[in-house]
Write a protein that holds these residues in place. Structure first.
Motif, PDB file in Angstrom:
ATOM      1  N   ARG A   1       0.832  -1.197   0.000  1.00 27.86           N
ATOM      2  CA  ARG A   1       0.000   0.000   0.000  1.00 27.86           C
ATOM      3  C   ARG A   1       0.876   1.261   0.000  1.00 27.86           C
TER       4      ARG A   1
ATOM      5  N   LEU B   1      -4.638   5.161  -4.014  1.00 27.94           N
ATOM      6  CA  LEU B   1      -4.877   3.754  -4.292  1.00 27.94           C
ATOM      7  C   LEU B   1      -6.040   3.591  -5.252  1.00 27.94           C
TER       8      LEU B   1
ATOM      9  N   THR C   1       3.723   5.902  -5.488  1.00 27.30           N
ATOM     10  CA  THR C   1       3.933   5.967  -6.932  1.00 27.30           C
ATOM     11  C   THR C   1       2.740   6.553  -7.672  1.00 27.30           C
ATOM     12  N   LEU C   2       1.539   6.309  -7.193  1.00 28.36           N
ATOM     13  CA  LEU C   2       0.350   6.776  -7.897  1.00 28.36           C
ATOM     14  C   LEU C   2      -0.328   7.958  -7.217  1.00 28.36           C
TER      15      LEU C   2
ATOM     16  N   ARG D   1       2.249   1.756  -3.492  1.00 29.72           N
ATOM     17  CA  ARG D   1       1.228   2.192  -4.449  1.00 29.72           C
ATOM     18  C   ARG D   1       0.803   3.638  -4.179  1.00 29.72           C
ATOM     19  N   THR D   2       0.731   4.026  -2.933  1.00 28.34           N
ATOM     20  CA  THR D   2       0.378   5.399  -2.600  1.00 28.34           C
ATOM     21  C   THR D   2       1.473   6.359  -3.042  1.00 28.34           C
TER      22      THR D   2
ATOM     23  N   VAL E   1      -3.614  -4.887  -6.494  1.00 25.73           N
ATOM     24  CA  VAL E   1      -2.190  -5.223  -6.440  1.00 25.73           C
ATOM     25  C   VAL E   1      -2.116  -6.742  -6.402  1.00 25.73           C
TER      26      VAL E   1
END
Length: 464
Positions: A18, A28, A24-25, A21-22, A32
């Motif tokens: 998490r 959410l 890089t993007l 992902r937080t 994944v």
């Protein structure tokens, strides 16, 4: 239930994923997915590595959160006596998280490099055609005229005067264990030395001298074994695309086999296996020396007509003979960057057809519809004009398509019943659970065990 199916076991790895992902993007969304096994894992880690064969991501070190999180899951795998598990996670910045664990079961091969299903084995115990191929009889095959067991034994005794050789009784025991008579040259070799370390009395110089003479490290008489089909395993997805043309009318020295009851492994060279071949091709000799290369899963390379010639290079009466005449490819690759076409590939000897990226008009399979040996087809998404044409390929045993083409076949009830295995080609943006649904639908056509899903719910707390 083992700890593998407890949310607490997975919470550390979900926290790491998490966080990645937080970061890089920025937020959410979606899913994944990954796979964790006892020897490898495939997950989007903070180091930027998605996969490692040895269990540690590139740039990661012991003590980092991701390493410790992966190890926690591995401990649960060991407890449950499971080799690996795939997962699909959906997580919220607010804390709620859902995790689906996928147990592929006996009908689906796992992909080492990712979380999605590998090949679907539609018939229990089925293997690709090359793995069912037995040596063709060669009644006229003979040992090489250059083979000279007496000269070979005499030379080796001069080089290794203190070596401990095998008795006739020990040679007979080896033959009984292997179920095959050892050729005279191989007996001559082991009469001089059994290659057991305890017999060398720490004489490393003699060990290396023997390796230099043979061009390999000699296995002990007790370790001598047959390179049969089972010794050369390969996943269906890659094995189905293998082919080695073998024409008994050609001058082929080695038969295009995966394994043979007449391939006796006597040496090793950095993972390549040195073999005495008792089932040669029409252009070979009984007792010739061949190499099974570790990066190949079918066929072998001839390097000497006999053990005598291996030890005395140049003593043979001919050079290495591979094939004579024109060789017809058993595998065809059709793609935009190459000169090939389906029409050009349509030859009676064709076994495997792989269609890659194609920039022109979608292709018809009509030119290969009646080929007698075509058994494997792989087609890149968007390359087929009409996927339902696949129903005309009566002898097909392996098929790999994208989800859209599989959907067209299934809806038309046109999936060839001759299939032994199948695969789904997917891209990174596909929802893994939709692939699992499609996999189960294909498995159901053959009444094979489906993929088992276990859903775990928990709360990771808000993102800091």
């Amino acid at each position: 239930m083992s700890t593998l199916h407890e949310f607490a076991t997975w919470e550390p790895i979900l926290q790491v994923l998490r966080s990645v992902r937080t970061a890089t993007l920025g937020a959410l969304d979606g899913h994944v997915a990954g796979r964790i096994g006892t020897h490898s894992y495939s997950v989007p880690m903070s180091s930027g590595s998605m996969f490692t064969m040895h269990g540690q991501a590139s740039g990661a070190v012991d003590g980092q959160p991701e390493s410790e999180a992966v190890q926690r899951v591995r401990s649960a795998l060991a407890e449950a006596e499971v080799d690996g598990v795939s997962f699909v996670a959906r997580m919220s910045p607010d804390g709620p998280a859902s995790l689906v664990l996928l147990d592929f079961g006996p009908a689906v091969e796992a992909e080492v490099t990712g979380p999605l299903p590998g090949a679907l084995v539609l018939v229990e115990g089925a293997v690709p055609e090359p793995w069912r191929r037995l040596p063709a009889p060669m009644p006229s095959a003979k040992p090489s005229p250059a083979a000279d067991p007496a000269a070979l034994e005499s030379f080796l005794r001069e080089c290794l005067p203190d070596a401990a050789g095998a008795t006739e009784g020990e040679l007979a025991e080896a033959e009984a264990r292997l179920g095959v008579s050892l050729p005279d040259e191989l007996k001559a070799l082991y009469r001089v030395t059994q290659a057991r370390w305890e017999d060398w009395d720490d004489d490393y110089e003699s060990v290396m001298r023997l390796a230099g003479i043979l061009g390999c490290h000699l296995v002990t008489l007790d370790e001598l074994y047959i390179a049969d089909i089972a010794s050369r395993r390969s996943p269906w997805r890659s094995a189905a695309m293998e082919a080695e043309a073998f024409d008994t009318g050609s001058g082929t020295a080695v038969q295009g086999l995966v394994g043979s009851p007449g391939w006796i492994v006597f040496g090793d060279v950095d993972g390549d296996r040195m073999v005495v071949d008792l089932t040669p091709g029409p252009g070979g000799y009984i007792g010739q020396v061949i190499v099974l290369r570790r990066e190949e899963s079918i066929g072998a390379t001839p390097i000497a007509d006999s053990l005598t010639e291996l030890v005395f290079p140049g003593r043979g009466r001919r050079g290495r003979r591979r094939r004579v005449g024109e060789e017809v490819p058993a595998v065809a690759h059709v793609h935009s960057c190459g000169p090939g076409s389906i029409e050009a590939a349509a030859h009676p000897a064709l076994e495997v057809l792989s269609i890659g990226l194609w920039e022109g008009e979608p292709l018809s399979l009509a030119p290969v519809a009646d080929l007698p040996r075509l058994r494997s087809l792989r087609a890149h998404p968007g390359t087929l004009a009409d996927p339902v044409e696949i129903s005309r390929l009566d002898g097909l045993e392996f098929l790999e398509l994208c989800p859209q083409d599989w959907r067209a076949l299934l809806d038309a009830d046109a999936v060839p019943r001759s299939l032994l295995a199948a695969a789904i080609e997917v891209r990174n943006d596909v929802d893994p659970l939709s692939v699992v649904d499609l996999t189960d639908e294909i498995l159901a056509r053959w009444d094979r065990p489906r993929i088992t899903r276990t859903t775990l719910e928990g709360n990771l707390g808000p993102v800091p």
